[in-house]
Design an enzyme around this catalytic site. Structure first.
Site, PDB file in Angstrom:
ATOM      1  CB  CYS A 189     -92.220-117.982 -15.864  1.00 21.60           C
ATOM      2  SG  CYS A 189     -91.838-119.202 -17.119  1.00 21.60           S
TER       3      CYS A 189
ATOM      4  CB  CYS B 193     -93.321-121.361 -15.052  1.00 24.80           C
ATOM      5  SG  CYS B 193     -91.598-120.919 -15.325  1.00 24.80           S
TER       6      CYS B 193
END
Length: 158
Positions: free
Chosen positions: A65, A68
């Protein structure tokens, strides 16, 4: 379950901060509160995140991600700015899918603020550090009494 090594903001002295400890971590030299950053999985989430003596900012993330990875430095900055008031716990949902299920994660990153295992606030996405700091501060202040129950679950989609 892993702890971290952090530097004191006053003396730049390295201090080892375990993932679980009684009280709040402080510098071994000057007793300044230290940022408390730990990693946890499903098996150790209770002692690391749910049984901490202070509020816990949980980062539910995944290695694949991009957002993230972008929010991680901001989370560490907020943990440093609020040293002694919050604990930052990072949990990779790919390594702990049961933890993602427990917290009903539908998107990553998902950020939670916990108080003894109770969810006080939840936010999906990767806000910049100032917005993240404001969200955490607002959630910490939104209490009837420091030791009382949370007023309500605060949701944000920023």
């Amino acid at each position: 379950m892993t702890g971290s090594t952090v530097r004191c903001t006053n003396y730049s002295r390295a201090n080892r901060v375990p993932a679980t400890v009684q009280g709040r971590p402080r510098c071994g030299s000057c007793r300044t509160p230290l940022p408390w950053i730990a990693e946890a999985g499903y098996a150790d989430s209770a002692p690391v995140a749910e049984q901490a003596g202070l509020r816990v900012l949980v980062d539910l993330w995944a290695t694949w991600c991009g957002p993230c990875r972008m929010v991680s430095p901001a989370l560490e900055q907020v943990a440093t700015e609020l040293a002694g008031r919050i604990k930052l716990v990072k949990a990779d949902i790919d390594q702990s899918p049961a933890l993602a299920g427990r917290f009903e994660v539908q998107a990553v990153p998902t950020l939670l603020i916990l108080d003894h295992g109770r969810t006080l606030a939840r936010q999906a996405g990767a806000p910049p550090a100032p917005a993240l700091h404001q969200w955490v501060e607002h959630t910490l202040a939104d209490r009837v009494h420091p030791d009382g129950p949370p007023r309500r679950l605060r949701q944000s989609t920023t």
